[in-house]
Design an enzyme around this catalytic site. Structure first.
Site, short mmCIF file in Angstrom:
data_model
loop_
_atom_site.label_atom_id
_atom_site.label_comp_id
_atom_site.label_asym_id
_atom_site.label_seq_id
_atom_site.Cartn_x
_atom_site.Cartn_y
_atom_site.Cartn_z
CB THR A 231 -22.43 -170.36 52.59
OG1 THR A 231 -22.97 -169.59 53.64
CG2 THR A 231 -22.78 -171.82 52.78
NE ARG B 167 -29.84 -166.75 60.06
CZ ARG B 167 -29.20 -167.20 58.99
NH1 ARG B 167 -28.02 -167.77 59.11
NH2 ARG B 167 -29.74 -167.10 57.79
N GLY C 293 -29.62 -170.79 60.11
CA GLY C 293 -29.98 -170.62 58.70
C GLY C 293 -30.35 -171.93 58.04
CG ASP C 294 -29.86 -172.09 53.81
OD1 ASP C 294 -29.16 -171.25 54.43
OD2 ASP C 294 -29.64 -172.41 52.63
CB THR D 265 -24.73 -170.26 48.96
OG1 THR D 265 -24.31 -168.97 49.41
CG2 THR D 265 -24.65 -170.30 47.44
N GLY D 266 -27.10 -168.43 50.24
CA GLY D 266 -27.93 -167.24 50.09
C GLY D 266 -28.62 -166.91 51.40
N GLY E 119 -30.64 -167.58 54.13
CA GLY E 119 -31.12 -168.86 54.62
C GLY E 119 -32.60 -168.91 54.91
N1 ASP Z 1 -27.24 -169.60 53.61
C1 ASP Z 1 -26.38 -169.14 54.66
C2 ASP Z 1 -27.22 -168.79 55.86
O1 ASP Z 1 -28.27 -168.20 55.68
C3 ASP Z 1 -25.55 -167.94 54.30
C4 ASP Z 1 -24.99 -167.92 52.91
O2 ASP Z 1 -25.12 -168.84 52.13
O3 ASP Z 1 -24.34 -166.94 52.56
O4 ASP Z 1 -26.81 -169.05 56.95
#
Ligand code: ASP
Length: 325
Positions: A194, A222, A224-225, A245-246, A248
């Site tokens: 991301t 789905r 995410g955050d 990022t991570g 979500g």
């Molecule tokens: N945070 C993003 C999500 O969960 C993915 C990511 O940051 O790698 O959609």
């Protein structure tokens, strides 16, 4: 005499019109200071990453950071810097946003983005778009041109068509042998890269933005955050700006971006303390990271994964990019 009065009235009306409708034209530069932080995703870039790929990442981060830094150095706004930096990433196949968006379990692409301005807490977001070339630009238009904050799926795609943003077929995001190879062979554990950017401009305004294809192999629908204001993105001129990022789901569960701001506002934490609290104490290990800056230009880029692609530049000449610890 009469004509003098008329002239004064016309001049006065003209100035009032400009002040009301273009306040930025008259916004005072607070100082000559700016700061910008970027991320290209948290994940599992291994220490043994091929040198050439590492160089490609570092070069891309450098190019992205230069785009934002130049805008801010020339007196541009933080919202322009954030949009243009993220547009760059959205064109770059190495990152999980725009062109490089990861695949859903059905082999398609659903993209999310959000943007928020700290000067008035205005924001815009889109989720599950399938034909929008630059999701961050549509998120900005949602903020600027509609009465709403978050558009989803077909409604968001249709809004993009209506507002005249660049439209592409969903197969545009499929690009590439390269990308598939990269996922399948070189970074088997990667969870997506991301992208995000937070900028503080010379007017003292903070903007934060995030753009993503979501998590690799996600179930269609789905969310995410990244498109959720307060989870993946937040900005308040009185506290800070954050892009996450991570995983979500964990960032939504812990309302990470807003909580960093709230710890500063309600508990008097410094940016450093607030980020440490959320990333190292609240979130479980291996969940992700954030980039953040405060109104004084202090910045933080903590992550609890193995790696996070990131960069920072400011008006004092700091310019640095990195991909691992
Ligand atoms: N945070 C993003 C999500 O969960 C993915 C990511 O940051 O790698 O959609």
């Amino acid at each position: 005499m009469n004509s003098n009065i008329y002239r004064t009235i016309i001049l006065f009306s003209f100035l009032s019109f400009i002040l009301i409708f273009s306040p930025d034209l008259f916004a005072q530069k607070k100082n000559n200071k700016f700061t910008i932080v970027i991320h290209g995703g948290a994940g599992y870039i291994s220490k043994d990453i091929p040198e050439q790929l590492k160089q490609n990442y570092l070069n891309s981060l450098t190019e992205a950071l230069n785009i934002g830094k130049d805008i801010l150095a020339n007196g541009g706004t933080s919202i322009d810097a954030v949009e243009k930096v993220i547009n760059y990433f959205e064109n770059n196949i190495l990152f999980n946003s725009g062109k490089g968006a990861v695949f859903t379990s059905e082999g398609k692409h659903e993209l999310d983005a959000s943007i928020m301005q700290g000067k008035d807490l205005s924001s815009g977001a889109i989720t599950g778009v399938t034909i929008i070339k630059h999701p961050i630009s549509l998120a900005r238009l949602v903020m600027e041109k509609t009465d709403y904050i978050l558009f989803a799926g077909k409604g968001a795609d249709d809004l993009g068509i209506q507002l005249g943003v660049d439209i592409v077929p969903n197969s545009y995001f499929h690009d590439s042998t390269n990308y598939q190879k990269w996922i399948n062979t070189q970074l088997p554990k990667q969870k997506g890269e991301t992208v995000g950017c937070v900028a503080l401009d010379q007017f003292g305004n903070i903007t934060a933005g995030t753009s993503t294809g979501g998590r690799q192999n996600k179930t269609p629908g789905r969310v995410g955050d990244s498109p959720i204001i307060g989870a993946g993105t937040y900005a308040d001129n009185n506290t800070c700006g954050v892009s996450a990022t991570g995983i979500g789901e964990l960032f939504i569960k812990n309302t990470v971006a807003f909580n960093i701001s709230a710890l500063m506002e309600y508990k008097g934490y410094t940016l450093n303390q607030a980020c440490d609290e959320m990333i190292y104490k609240k979130l479980p290990a291996d969940s992700g990271g954030i980039i953040a800056l405060d109104k004084d230009g202090n910045y933080e880029m903590p992550f609890n994964t193995f790696s996070m692609m990131r960069g920072v530049a400011n008006s004092s000449g700091l310019f640095k990019v990195d991909i691992s610890k």
